[in-house]
Design a protein around this motif. Sequence first.
Motif, short mmCIF file in Angstrom:
data_model
loop_
_atom_site.label_atom_id
_atom_site.label_comp_id
_atom_site.label_asym_id
_atom_site.label_seq_id
_atom_site.Cartn_x
_atom_site.Cartn_y
_atom_site.Cartn_z
N ALA A 24 -56.42 -34.56 -40.88
CA ALA A 24 -56.06 -35.47 -41.80
C ALA A 24 -54.84 -36.46 -41.16
O ALA A 24 -54.82 -37.68 -41.22
CB ALA A 24 -55.84 -35.40 -43.25
N LEU A 25 -53.94 -35.73 -40.80
CA LEU A 25 -52.56 -36.40 -40.33
C LEU A 25 -52.97 -37.00 -38.68
O LEU A 25 -52.30 -38.19 -38.70
CB LEU A 25 -51.53 -35.30 -39.87
CG LEU A 25 -50.81 -34.81 -41.16
CD1 LEU A 25 -49.80 -33.54 -40.71
CD2 LEU A 25 -50.07 -35.92 -41.62
N ALA A 26 -53.90 -36.51 -38.05
CA ALA A 26 -54.25 -37.36 -36.77
C ALA A 26 -55.05 -38.53 -37.14
O ALA A 26 -54.83 -39.62 -36.62
CB ALA A 26 -55.35 -36.34 -36.04
N ALA A 27 -56.00 -38.53 -38.22
CA ALA A 27 -56.65 -39.55 -38.78
C ALA A 27 -55.63 -40.90 -38.93
O ALA A 27 -55.84 -41.97 -38.75
CB ALA A 27 -57.59 -39.34 -39.56
N GLU A 28 -54.58 -40.46 -39.79
CA GLU A 28 -53.73 -41.47 -40.42
C GLU A 28 -52.81 -41.84 -39.41
O GLU A 28 -52.09 -43.04 -39.61
CB GLU A 28 -52.98 -40.71 -41.60
CG GLU A 28 -53.81 -40.42 -42.91
CD GLU A 28 -53.03 -39.61 -43.74
OE1 GLU A 28 -52.06 -39.34 -43.73
OE2 GLU A 28 -53.87 -38.90 -44.75
N SER A 29 -52.79 -41.14 -38.24
CA SER A 29 -52.02 -41.80 -37.28
C SER A 29 -52.70 -42.84 -36.15
O SER A 29 -52.07 -43.60 -35.54
CB SER A 29 -51.45 -40.60 -36.28
OG SER A 29 -52.61 -40.25 -35.45
N GLY A 30 -53.80 -42.99 -36.53
CA GLY A 30 -54.63 -44.05 -36.08
C GLY A 30 -55.71 -43.44 -35.23
O GLY A 30 -56.26 -44.40 -34.49
N LEU A 31 -55.90 -42.10 -35.18
CA LEU A 31 -56.76 -41.64 -34.27
C LEU A 31 -58.09 -41.36 -34.74
O LEU A 31 -58.34 -40.70 -35.88
CB LEU A 31 -56.39 -40.12 -33.41
CG LEU A 31 -55.12 -40.24 -32.72
CD1 LEU A 31 -54.72 -38.87 -32.43
CD2 LEU A 31 -55.42 -41.10 -31.49
N PRO A 32 -59.12 -41.94 -34.18
CA PRO A 32 -60.39 -41.58 -34.74
C PRO A 32 -60.79 -39.95 -34.65
O PRO A 32 -60.78 -39.46 -33.37
CB PRO A 32 -61.52 -42.48 -33.81
CG PRO A 32 -60.68 -43.65 -33.43
CD PRO A 32 -59.42 -42.94 -33.22
N THR A 33 -61.13 -39.31 -35.82
CA THR A 33 -61.11 -38.04 -35.74
C THR A 33 -62.27 -37.44 -36.38
O THR A 33 -62.65 -38.01 -37.31
CB THR A 33 -59.70 -37.47 -36.26
OG1 THR A 33 -58.37 -37.88 -35.69
CG2 THR A 33 -59.70 -35.94 -36.46
#
Length: 253
Positions: A24-33
Amino acid sequence: MRVIAFHNLKGGVGKTATASNIAALAAESGLPTLLWDLDPQGAVSWYFGNTGDTSARTAKAGKMVKGKTPIGQTIVATGIENLDLIPADVSFRNIDLQLEKHGDGNTLKSWLAPLSEDYALVVLDCPPTLSLLAEQVFEVSDRILVPLVPTWLSLNSWQQIQAFAQEKGFDRSKFQPFWTMADRRKKLHRELLVSPPKHLKRLAPGYIPYASDVERMGEMRQPVHWFAPRSAAALAYRLLWRSLSRGKGSLGL
């Protein structure tokens, strides 16, 4: 595309909670996860079950191994921007039998290959076993995160994983332990947090605390920082994510 796996021989050590929060943190940082629930218990799928349809596309292990179900057909939206999910299916309890009969050493690699067109990061939540699937996970992952409770039994599981990796010829530098479910009220926990054993090389900074906020994920079915953004657990997950994404020894995400 980078691949991060969360794996441990022991269950109930916070592996799934950490995988979910990091994704979730990765996605919120802008990375398509993409978060892939490889554990047939389906805890990741439960956590995100209120944000998307996680039942319509569950993939049967046999059909996937035989190439009858393209990986793209198994992906569902979670309702979180930049975060998709491959839900668990109970048939994955027999994935090793299917890999032995119909697969090869590159089955997981072939499943992941087309995903690089759409995702910058894949997070794998793995079942607590040393198996054919685990071998393929260890091969394809850029980093294998191993949650350890600060106890001697948990440290023994780390030694077992390291011995297995050495026996099979995997790059042991990809394995990174981190403390989880740490309870500073306990003397042994405090001692190991302050003075970790020397064989715990590449130990991630900080620790995930033993906290009710982590347990509440099952109730809230959300990442911790959504409902308790200032909690010790939320801060700990953010620290772990920063160590993976930035600075020396990171994955450069």
